[in-house]
Each structure stands twice: as C-alpha cells, then as structure tokens.
Write an enzyme that holds these catalytic residues in place. Sequence first.
Site, short mmCIF file in Angstrom:
data_model
loop_
_atom_site.label_atom_id
_atom_site.label_comp_id
_atom_site.label_asym_id
_atom_site.label_seq_id
_atom_site.Cartn_x
_atom_site.Cartn_y
_atom_site.Cartn_z
N ASP A 67 72.00 61.42 -43.43
CA ASP A 67 73.19 60.60 -43.64
C ASP A 67 72.87 59.38 -44.49
O ASP A 67 73.76 58.59 -44.83
CB ASP A 67 73.87 60.23 -42.32
CG ASP A 67 72.97 59.40 -41.42
OD1 ASP A 67 71.78 59.21 -41.75
OD2 ASP A 67 73.46 58.95 -40.36
N SER A 68 71.60 59.24 -44.89
CA SER A 68 71.24 58.25 -45.90
C SER A 68 71.98 58.52 -47.21
O SER A 68 72.01 57.67 -48.09
CB SER A 68 69.72 58.26 -46.14
OG SER A 68 69.28 59.58 -46.40
N ASP A 106 72.12 66.02 -40.77
CA ASP A 106 72.36 64.89 -39.87
C ASP A 106 73.77 64.91 -39.31
O ASP A 106 74.74 65.14 -40.06
CB ASP A 106 72.21 63.57 -40.65
CG ASP A 106 70.91 62.85 -40.36
OD1 ASP A 106 70.28 63.14 -39.32
OD2 ASP A 106 70.53 61.99 -41.17
N GLU A 138 70.62 60.76 -33.77
CA GLU A 138 69.84 59.56 -33.45
C GLU A 138 70.02 59.19 -31.99
O GLU A 138 71.08 59.42 -31.40
CB GLU A 138 70.29 58.40 -34.34
CG GLU A 138 70.00 58.64 -35.81
CD GLU A 138 70.34 57.44 -36.69
OE1 GLU A 138 70.67 56.36 -36.16
OE2 GLU A 138 70.27 57.61 -37.92
N GLU A 205 60.96 56.77 -36.77
CA GLU A 205 61.15 55.91 -37.95
C GLU A 205 60.81 54.45 -37.64
O GLU A 205 61.23 53.92 -36.60
CB GLU A 205 62.61 56.00 -38.44
CG GLU A 205 62.87 55.07 -39.63
CD GLU A 205 64.16 55.33 -40.38
OE1 GLU A 205 64.88 56.29 -40.05
OE2 GLU A 205 64.44 54.56 -41.33
O1 KIV Z 1 69.23 59.91 -43.14
C1 KIV Z 1 68.05 60.09 -43.44
O2 KIV Z 1 67.67 60.26 -44.61
C2 KIV Z 1 67.07 60.10 -42.35
C3 KIV Z 1 65.63 60.05 -42.73
C4 KIV Z 1 65.29 58.74 -43.28
C5 KIV Z 1 64.77 60.43 -41.60
O3 KIV Z 1 67.44 60.12 -41.22
#
Ligand code: KIV
Length: 292
Positions: A67-68, A106, A138, A205
């Site tokens: 979700d980044s 995610d 998460e 993380e």
């Molecule tokens: O959303 C993401 O890219 C992540 C990674 C940084 C582990 O959760």
Amino acid sequence: MSTTFQLDTATSRANPTPAPMKRLTIPAIRQRKKDGVTEEPVVMLTAYTARQAQLLDAHCDLLLVGDSLGQVIYGLPSSVPVTLDMMAAHGAAVVRGSYHAAVVVDMPFGSYEASPEQAFTNASRLLKDTGCAAVKLEGGEAMAQTVTFLSQRGIPVMGHIGLTPQAVNVLGGYNARGRSEAEAAKIVGDARALADAGAFAIVIEGVVEPIAIEITRAVACPTIGIGASAQCDGQVLVTEDMLGMFERVPRFVKIYENIAGVISGAAAQYAEEVRARTFPGIEQTYQPRSPK
Ligand code: KIV
C-alpha cells in the site's frame, strides 16, 4: 492476403515474456525456514504495475503489491487513504506481469481491522479479483484472531509489525520502533502471536537490530526485514526507493541505481530535440526490438 491485425505477443508491451514458469507457492516460502534455519533467504520487492512485475519477477520469490503505492504511485501523504479498489487494480496488473514469484497484496487501512469477517470479505475479494496468493496486514496481537480466521478459510496471511505505516497517526511518525524495553517486549510478543496464529511470514519494519534478531530466532515462520536486520530470513525494499526514484528515502535503503536521473536526462534530451526540430523521423529510428 489477410488484413486481420495480429498482435505479436513476443514483442508486445502487454506480454513480452511468453514462456510461463511454475509459480512459487506460499507453503514453499513458509518451508524455507526449517527448524529455525533459513538456508535460502526470501527475496521480496514491491511491484505496482505489470511491466515492473515483468522485470522483477525472475529475481524475486515474492512480489509485494504494497500500500506504499499510495505515496509512490498516487502522491498521497501516507498509506491511510489507499482503497481496496486501488489494491485490486494494481494487484491484478502485477499478477498479469509475473509467472514465477508468489504475489502478496496489502490489505489497505480500514479494510480488515473491524472484525475477522470484514477481513475475510475484503481479502477474498483481493484473491478473486487479482489472482494473488496471499494478503498482508499490519498489526500484531490485536490481529492474531483475524490471521487465524483467514488462514483457516483458505487465505494465507503475511504479518507486518514494528513500524506499521498505516498506524502513522497513532505512532506520530515513521521513526524506528522498539527503543524502550516495554516497546521491544510488545513487538516480540506481537511476532509470537502472529506466528502462533498461522501467519506464513512476518515483515519486521523499522526496529532496532537486536529485536529483529530475537524475533527471527523466536518464531517458526520466516521473518522479512525492512530496516531491521540482515539476520532476518529475508528482505524487502520498496523498489522505487532502491532504484533511486526519490530524493528522500529511509536511511536504511541502499540505492542501486539513479533512475530518476536517467528519466529526467532522457526527457531533457527529448525536449531539446523537439524544440530544435531535430527530433528524428521514423526512417532514422525504426528498428525491430527484441524483448528484454
Ligand atoms: O507497503 C509496503 O510497501 C510495505 C513494505 C514496505 C513492507 O508494506
């Protein structure tokens, strides 16, 4: 002569890798760690588009549709506004662009925290709409019941603890976690709870190294570090960070290339040629390309 247009799939943008391979499975990833030892570390990178997936696929065990993408693709201030529709669209693109790596998508903020049932409804949509193999969510102990609920109903779950970006409004920022004894104990407890609940792997993380090492020794499933420790059972990075797409990246990121420089250099040269009317015509530029 037939006038039907035929797509040349060997060279098309849509599908330049015509030879499908056998995809890695989630149980195969889980079994990388045997009796506390992972001989072959798990390689994971983020991917958000089909072409990116095509380029990363052969090198990775797992592709994470993180979700980044909220910040990286959409320019959002955090991952909090990311929606299930965004994750579904990008997840499907990454599955289309890959043949080898297992794809993990995610679950965005607000799509799983309310109850195990809410999580199942939304996670099953992600599996159906994208073809991904697993979801990531998460949170630690508070999510353990949900992890069990999903795993027992056919949805493999990757956990994510330590610095959990969706909780930025509670954490107050993106600083490393686990500096106090109490916080360190809480993170270790979170990892144990997720592993016991059936998570097939856990992302750790932004935690201080001794905690990442302690967790990696304590849990049976593979740990995947990001800003944690080289001793984790695998590693993940945001691909755009390690490619040098952004001026500001977390301190722990190793930058392997300067893609931002390559793109802006190419754009500058193109702009110069267009403005000088020296931009070449098709006779000068056409050459059949072979796929990478
Ligand atoms: O959303 C993401 O890219 C992540 C990674 C940084 C582990 O959760």
